[in-house]
Design a protein around this motif. Structure first.
Motif: not given
Length: 202
Positions: A114-120, A144-146
């Motif tokens: 999820a973090q990777r998708i958010f960052d990309e 993304l926090q949960a």
């Protein structure tokens, strides 16, 4: 053997090869992966006119609805190739990333992916930033926090709507798709007039 040889001067096999070549040109250099857009699984030999016809119908189905396009691996690859010409492929790539994300069952993997998708795709100045409003971006950040399988649903839905209303109609009107659809229509008519297993009678 083709029964309408006068109307179709090429053989069934040659026609199938021509259609495959046309599709190959359309999907040239698609970068979605070896599965998406791969022609390897399609056998265009004269003994497989049924598969040829089925694929032709698949191509023609892309204009029936956006859902049919997205449910077709070759449709997705063709649409991706078109979007690259408009420099807007990030929308489809984000949608596909979300679809894959939903299949993850490990909580740890969900969080890291999820973090990777958010960052990309989501954060401001992301390398492939999609066109979503600030409110949706912040909602996704909060999700993304949960992280759960649904944390990108709102952003994915808005991106999908944007593609359906904006890019999809232009894709259907593009000369590339129009040409491919014409070939598919001809191939469907042509293969229906061919019977590869029909024995010759003397």
């Amino acid at each position: 053997m083709c029964r309408t040889l006068a109307a179709f001067p090429t053989t069934c096999l040659e026609r199938a090869k021509e259609f495959k070549t046309r599709l190959g040109i359309f999907l040239h250099k698609s970068e979605l992966g070896s599965d998406t857009g791969s022609l390897g699984k399609f056998d265009w030999g004269s003994k497989h006119s049924k598969e040829s016809k089925s694929f032709s119908e698949d191509v023609l189905g892309w204009k029936e609805s956006f859902d049919l396009l997205l449910s077709s691996k070759n449709g997705v690859a063709a649409f991706h190739t078109f979007l690259k010409t408009e420099f807007s492929e990030e929308n489809l790539e984000f949608w596909l990333a979300c679809e894959e994300f939903k299949k993850i069952r490990s909580a740890a993997k969900l969080s890291s992916r999820a973090q990777r998708i958010f960052d990309e795709f989501i954060r401001s100045e992301a390398p492939k930033e999609v066109n979503i409003d600030h409110e949706t971006r912040e909602l996704t950040r909060t999700n993304l926090q949960a992280a759960t399988a649904t944390c990108f649903d709102v952003a994915q839905g808005k991106t999908r709507t944007l593609m359906e209303k904006d890019s999809y109609p232009r894709f259907l009107k593009s000369s590339a798709y129009q040409d491919l659809a014409s070939q598919a229509s001809a191939a469907t008519t042509f293969t229906s007039s061919c019977s590869p297993a029909e024995p010759s009678h003397t």
